[in-house]
Write a protein that holds these residues in place. Structure first.
Motif, PDB file in Angstrom:
ATOM      1  N   ARG A   1       0.813  -1.221   0.000  1.00 24.94           N
ATOM      2  CA  ARG A   1       0.000   0.000   0.000  1.00 24.94           C
ATOM      3  C   ARG A   1       0.843   1.266   0.000  1.00 24.94           C
ATOM      4  O   ARG A   1       0.606   2.166  -0.794  1.00 24.94           O
ATOM      5  CB  ARG A   1      -0.934  -0.002   1.206  1.00 24.94           C
ATOM      6  CG  ARG A   1      -1.977  -1.089   1.158  1.00 24.94           C
ATOM      7  CD  ARG A   1      -2.859  -1.047   2.374  1.00 24.94           C
ATOM      8  NE  ARG A   1      -3.752  -2.203   2.420  1.00 24.94           N
ATOM      9  CZ  ARG A   1      -4.420  -2.577   3.483  1.00 24.94           C
ATOM     10  NH1 ARG A   1      -4.316  -1.883   4.612  1.00 24.94           N
ATOM     11  NH2 ARG A   1      -5.201  -3.625   3.441  1.00 24.94           N
ATOM     12  N   CYS A   2       1.820   1.375   0.910  1.00 26.89           N
ATOM     13  CA  CYS A   2       2.594   2.616   1.039  1.00 26.89           C
ATOM     14  C   CYS A   2       4.022   2.487   0.525  1.00 26.89           C
ATOM     15  O   CYS A   2       4.761   3.467   0.510  1.00 26.89           O
ATOM     16  CB  CYS A   2       2.603   3.091   2.490  1.00 26.89           C
ATOM     17  SG  CYS A   2       3.547   2.044   3.616  1.00 26.89           S
TER      18      CYS A   2
ATOM     19  N   SER B   1      -4.012  -1.009   9.240  1.00 28.29           N
ATOM     20  CA  SER B   1      -4.597   0.323   9.080  1.00 28.29           C
ATOM     21  C   SER B   1      -3.841   1.197   8.073  1.00 28.29           C
ATOM     22  O   SER B   1      -4.133   2.388   7.959  1.00 28.29           O
ATOM     23  CB  SER B   1      -4.641   1.032  10.434  1.00 28.29           C
ATOM     24  OG  SER B   1      -3.321   1.214  10.923  1.00 28.29           O
ATOM     25  N   CYS B   2      -2.895   0.636   7.337  1.00 21.64           N
ATOM     26  CA  CYS B   2      -2.122   1.417   6.364  1.00 21.64           C
ATOM     27  C   CYS B   2      -3.070   2.009   5.315  1.00 21.64           C
ATOM     28  O   CYS B   2      -3.871   1.305   4.718  1.00 21.64           O
ATOM     29  CB  CYS B   2      -1.072   0.540   5.696  1.00 21.64           C
ATOM     30  SG  CYS B   2      -0.082   1.422   4.474  1.00 21.64           S
ATOM     31  N   LYS B   3      -2.958   3.314   5.104  1.00 22.12           N
ATOM     32  CA  LYS B   3      -3.834   4.018   4.160  1.00 22.12           C
ATOM     33  C   LYS B   3      -3.265   4.032   2.749  1.00 22.12           C
ATOM     34  O   LYS B   3      -3.970   4.350   1.799  1.00 22.12           O
ATOM     35  CB  LYS B   3      -4.057   5.454   4.624  1.00 22.12           C
ATOM     36  CG  LYS B   3      -4.777   5.538   5.953  1.00 22.12           C
ATOM     37  CD  LYS B   3      -4.894   6.979   6.402  1.00 22.12           C
ATOM     38  CE  LYS B   3      -5.534   7.068   7.774  1.00 22.12           C
ATOM     39  NZ  LYS B   3      -5.543   8.447   8.276  1.00 22.12           N
TER      40      LYS B   3
ATOM     41  N   CYS C   1      -1.759   8.244  -2.140  1.00 26.93           N
ATOM     42  CA  CYS C   1      -2.804   8.908  -2.926  1.00 26.93           C
ATOM     43  C   CYS C   1      -2.614   8.516  -4.385  1.00 26.93           C
ATOM     44  O   CYS C   1      -1.509   8.602  -4.920  1.00 26.93           O
ATOM     45  CB  CYS C   1      -2.707  10.424  -2.768  1.00 26.93           C
ATOM     46  SG  CYS C   1      -3.838  11.323  -3.865  1.00 26.93           S
TER      47      CYS C   1
ATOM     48  N   LEU D   1      -0.482   8.690   2.625  1.00 30.43           N
ATOM     49  CA  LEU D   1      -1.661   9.102   3.390  1.00 30.43           C
ATOM     50  C   LEU D   1      -1.557   8.736   4.870  1.00 30.43           C
ATOM     51  O   LEU D   1      -2.375   9.191   5.670  1.00 30.43           O
ATOM     52  CB  LEU D   1      -2.917   8.494   2.774  1.00 30.43           C
ATOM     53  CG  LEU D   1      -3.181   8.911   1.331  1.00 30.43           C
ATOM     54  CD1 LEU D   1      -4.386   8.170   0.772  1.00 30.43           C
ATOM     55  CD2 LEU D   1      -3.381  10.414   1.230  1.00 30.43           C
ATOM     56  N   ASN D   2      -0.558   7.974   5.259  1.00 29.60           N
ATOM     57  CA  ASN D   2      -0.313   7.683   6.671  1.00 29.60           C
ATOM     58  C   ASN D   2       0.355   8.870   7.360  1.00 29.60           C
ATOM     59  O   ASN D   2       0.246   9.026   8.563  1.00 29.60           O
ATOM     60  CB  ASN D   2       0.600   6.462   6.836  1.00 29.60           C
ATOM     61  CG  ASN D   2      -0.037   5.212   6.290  1.00 29.60           C
ATOM     62  OD1 ASN D   2      -1.152   4.873   6.654  1.00 29.60           O
ATOM     63  ND2 ASN D   2       0.669   4.534   5.404  1.00 29.60           N
TER      64      ASN D   2
ATOM     65  N   SER E   1      -2.278  14.471   4.912  1.00 27.48           N
ATOM     66  CA  SER E   1      -3.561  14.479   4.219  1.00 27.48           C
ATOM     67  C   SER E   1      -3.374  15.334   2.974  1.00 27.48           C
ATOM     68  O   SER E   1      -3.135  16.533   3.068  1.00 27.48           O
ATOM     69  CB  SER E   1      -4.655  15.082   5.101  1.00 27.48           C
ATOM     70  OG  SER E   1      -4.872  14.273   6.212  1.00 27.48           O
TER      71      SER E   1
END
Length: 175
Positions: free
Chosen positions: A66-67, A135-137, A140, A147-148, A151
């Protein structure tokens, strides 16, 4: 490392071995061994039928799906395996596998490749998708911001009209 079957004695063979980093051909785009691989197993046999049970312990460095950040996770697994000599088949012969055959490994009948067995156990214990935390966001999809940590100010209104039905359903479920 190989175990020669003809050299085995009647009593069980207990093997403890530590592979240094780089000793095993572990090849992944998004993962690497983060520490030496420790293995401890006992091999028993009846004629050329082998039973191997033990543990593998190491740590694996992953890149989060994800990140994209690197993280390390410990990996420890127990195994209990059965190996039989590879049966001889003709090239054009069709073979039907039974469900019980899925739990059996095969070797060449002369020696067991321990490195391959240990690599297989590591591979089977790894997650399908490498995520640093649940919970990894992630990043973008427009600007690439993590996004961790921040914003971003990108507009999120660019939704696919085909997804509008699902978005409405989600709003109803959240209420």
């Amino acid at each position: 490392m190989f175990i020669e079957i003809d050299d085995l004695k009647d009593e069980p063979l207990h093997v403890q071995h530590v592979y240094p980093i780089g000793a095993l051909p572990f090849d992944h785009d998004d993962a690497a061994l983060g520490e030496p691989v420790s293995t401890d197993f006992v091999l028993t046999h009846e004629e050329r039928d082998l039973r191997v049970g033990g543990t593998v312990t190491t740590a694996v460095r992953y890149n989060c799906a994800r990140c994209l950040k690197e993280f390390v996770r410990p990996l420890s697994t127990r195994f209990d395996l059965c190996y039989l000599p590879q049966p001889r088949f003709k090239a054009d012969e069709e073979i039907e596998l039974k469900y019980e055959d899925m739990e059996i490994g095969y070797y060449d009948g002369l020696r067991l490749d321990v490195d391959l067995m240990i690599l297989e156990q590591i591979e089977l214990s790894m997650p399908m998708k490498f995520v640093c935390r649940e919970s990894c966001k992630g990043l973008c999809h427009l600007c690439g911001a993590d996004l961790n940590e921040v914003s971003c100010l990108c507009k999120r209104e660019d939704t696919d009209p085909r997804m509008s039905v699902l978005l409405e359903f989600r709003k109803k479920m959240d209420k």
